[in-house]
Every structure is written in C-alpha cells, then in structure tokens.
Design a protein around this motif. Structure first.
Motif, short mmCIF file in Angstrom:
data_model
loop_
_atom_site.label_atom_id
_atom_site.label_comp_id
_atom_site.label_asym_id
_atom_site.label_seq_id
_atom_site.Cartn_x
_atom_site.Cartn_y
_atom_site.Cartn_z
N CYS A 121 -4.57 1.60 3.00
CA CYS A 121 -5.73 1.33 2.17
C CYS A 121 -5.62 -0.07 1.58
N SER B 123 -3.54 -3.47 -5.25
CA SER B 123 -2.11 -3.71 -5.04
C SER B 123 -1.82 -4.65 -3.87
N ILE C 55 -6.95 5.16 -5.03
CA ILE C 55 -6.56 3.76 -4.92
C ILE C 55 -7.40 2.95 -5.90
N HIS D 277 -10.14 2.00 3.90
CA HIS D 277 -8.90 2.29 4.62
C HIS D 277 -8.96 1.56 5.96
N SER E 31 2.39 1.72 -3.40
CA SER E 31 1.41 2.21 -4.36
C SER E 31 1.16 3.70 -4.18
N ILE E 32 1.16 4.19 -2.93
CA ILE E 32 0.96 5.61 -2.67
C ILE E 32 2.14 6.41 -3.22
N ARG F 295 -10.38 0.21 -4.71
CA ARG F 295 -10.31 0.47 -3.28
C ARG F 295 -11.42 -0.23 -2.52
N GLY G 27 -6.58 -2.28 -1.60
CA GLY G 27 -6.96 -2.15 -3.00
C GLY G 27 -6.36 -3.26 -3.83
N ASN H 212 1.84 6.57 -6.97
CA ASN H 212 0.82 7.54 -7.38
C ASN H 212 1.30 8.97 -7.17
N ALA I 178 0.83 -1.20 0.00
CA ALA I 178 0.00 0.00 0.00
C ALA I 178 0.86 1.25 0.00
N CYS J 44 -8.91 8.34 -1.41
CA CYS J 44 -8.86 8.15 0.04
C CYS J 44 -8.31 9.42 0.67
N CYS K 122 -5.04 8.61 2.83
CA CYS K 122 -3.84 8.38 2.03
C CYS K 122 -3.55 9.53 1.07
#
Length: 298
Positions: free
Chosen positions: A182, A186, A169, A175, A127-128, A172, A184, A131, A124, A162, A165
C-alpha cells in the motif's frame, strides 16, 4: 490452489522442502518467452503488445484476484526490470554507440528506482507490522478517531482500510500490486522517488537503445531520436533490443503520468483515495479510475 499446495521445491533446504508459489514463478517464464516471440517479426511485436494486457487481465480476473496477496505483479516488475537491464548491458552497450557517461546515468537511475521501490515496500511492511501490534494491544473500539467498519478499531483521520493488507493505512493512496504494498504516508516520498527515477531510467534507456539499433537523427545538439527502424528484425539480438526499448518506452510513459498525477495531488493537498471517494459521492461521477487499468487497487 491444489497445484500451489502440492508443488514443492525439490532442492535440499536446511529446513526441509519449500512451497513454490505458481503465480510468483509464472512471470519468470512468461516475460522472456513473450520478448523472444515479439522479436521474431513486426507483426509478432504488435500481436504481443496487444495480447499481453488482455492475458494479464484474464489471469487477474479469473485467478489472481482470488488470492489475498499474490506475488505475480511484483515478480513481473522484477523480471521486466532485470531483463531490460541485461539486454541493455549485454546487447546494446557492446555496439559501442553508448558513451560511458550515458551508461552511468542510466545505471544510476535504474539503481535509484530499484532502491526507492525497495524502501517503499519495506516501509509499507513495517507500517503493517506496527499496526498489527497496535491491534493486539487495543481492545475492540478503543483509541481515538473514527471506528473502522472492517477491523473494528479506532483509526486516525484520513486513514482508510485496505482489504489486501488487512489494516488501515494513514493517508492511503491505493494498493500498488506492482510493488505488492500500500502507498500511504509512511512510504509516499519513496514511492514518488521510485516513479521519478524509474520513469527517467525507462525513457532514457529506451532512447539510448533505439538510437543504437535504429538509424538516428539529430534533434537538438546532442539529443538523438530514432528515424528508421525497418532493419532491426534481421538479427534476433537487435530485434530483442528494439522490443525491449518499446516496452521500456511504454512503461516509462505510464510511470511519468503517475508521477505527474501524484505531484498534482501533493500540490492540492489530497490523496487519490480521498479524491476517488469524493467523486463517487457526486451524482455525475462517470470517470473510469485510471489506476484500475494497470491493476493498482484503490
């Protein structure tokens, strides 16, 4: 907030003093104290199990929800797991009622649940960060897909924003505050695996503990269930094992319900977030979201 800003670790760190997060340190003190209080008598156990959810909700509603990313629930999870594992290994196993094979299965499930939970949060966070890098490259409104009203960039289908975050996501679910991340596309498989191993570990560990400190009876073959637990409060360490087993059983049943729920969502090909939005759009929506009862933001 003033206490959080001024509280510092007095240890001599190489990079200087480190700020201490009060909300993250609170479970390290509260969880063991509640366990000891609950182990004093049966009425204390009932009172602690009834008051603790109210206490956690009060903290969240009046203090923690004003923090963008609190570590309170994550530290509560870590403290609870470590405390119950230590109680099992230090107090239950020496009673010589647990077979080595049973202890091995329990430890494999505990380690499996912790590893899958770690991978869930790790994926997670990755992934954040990915992004965030995309946001730096894309200009406002660039890309393909629908425009997110919050972060003002194009997002792929089935991606939802979210606020904790601060990013969108893909697929999603919600959270999960207990893992502080989160759920999702990933990390969904790791999250489901975490639920699977953790549910087995908590329920199986609870059964092993109760049948060790209580008078058991044979259900089927070698499967034992507790029968009489009236004398567990005569000794503090035995009472602490019993309280830990009750706590483990409750957590294990909750995780098992979440596991069945997510397997059902995978079977019908949707997410909990999409289902919640679909039900909100219906005029006859009156159901209470179960996830919110356990502080999982949707």
């Amino acid at each position: 907030m003033t206490v959080c800003e001024r509280l510092r670790n007095p240890c001599g760190w190489r990079a200087g003093a480190k700020q201490i997060s009060v909300d993250a340190m609170l479970p390290l003190v509260v969880v063991p104290i509640l366990a000891v209080i609950a182990a004093q008598a049966f009425l204390c156990t009932v009172a602690v199990f009834l008051v603790t959810p109210v206490f956690v909700y009060y903290l969240h509603h009046n203090f923690l929800r004003f923090l963008l990313r609190t570590k309170f629930f994550l530290m509560w999870t870590i403290t609870s797991v470590l405390m119950m594992m230590l109680v099992f290994e230090i107090s239950v196993v020496p009673l010589l009622e647990i077979l080595p094979e049973e202890n091995l299965v329990f430890m494999v499930c505990v380690v499996g649940g912790m590893w899958c939970g770690y991978k869930t949060k790790l994926n997670a966070d990755a992934s954040i960060q990915e992004n965030a890098g995309v946001v730096d490259v894309l200009e406002l409104g660039d890309g393909s897909g629908e425009l997110c009203a919050t972060c003002r960039r194009r997002i792929p289908p089935k991606a939802h924003h979210c606020r904790l975050c601060q990013t969108c996501i893909l697929n999603r679910e919600y959270h999960c505050k207990w893992l502080d991340c989160c759920v999702g596309s990933s990390n969904l498989r790791w999250y489901v695996s975490c639920l699977f191993f953790s549910a087995i570990a908590f329920i199986y560990g609870s059964n092993l503990t109760m049948t060790s400190v209580c008078h058991p009876f044979i259900l089927i073959g070698t499967i034992l269930l507790p029968d009489d637990c009236s004398d567990v409060y005569h000794q503090l360490d035995i009472a602490l094992c019993f309280v830990s087993a009750l706590y483990s059983l409750f957590v294990g049943l909750v995780l098992f319900c979440y596991l069945i729920y997510h397997l059902w969502l995978l079977y019908i090909g949707t997410t909990s977030n999409e289902r919640r939005l679909d039900m909100k759009n219906q005029s006859d929506y009156r159901m209470l979201n179960v996830s919110q009862l356990f502080c999982c933001k949707t």
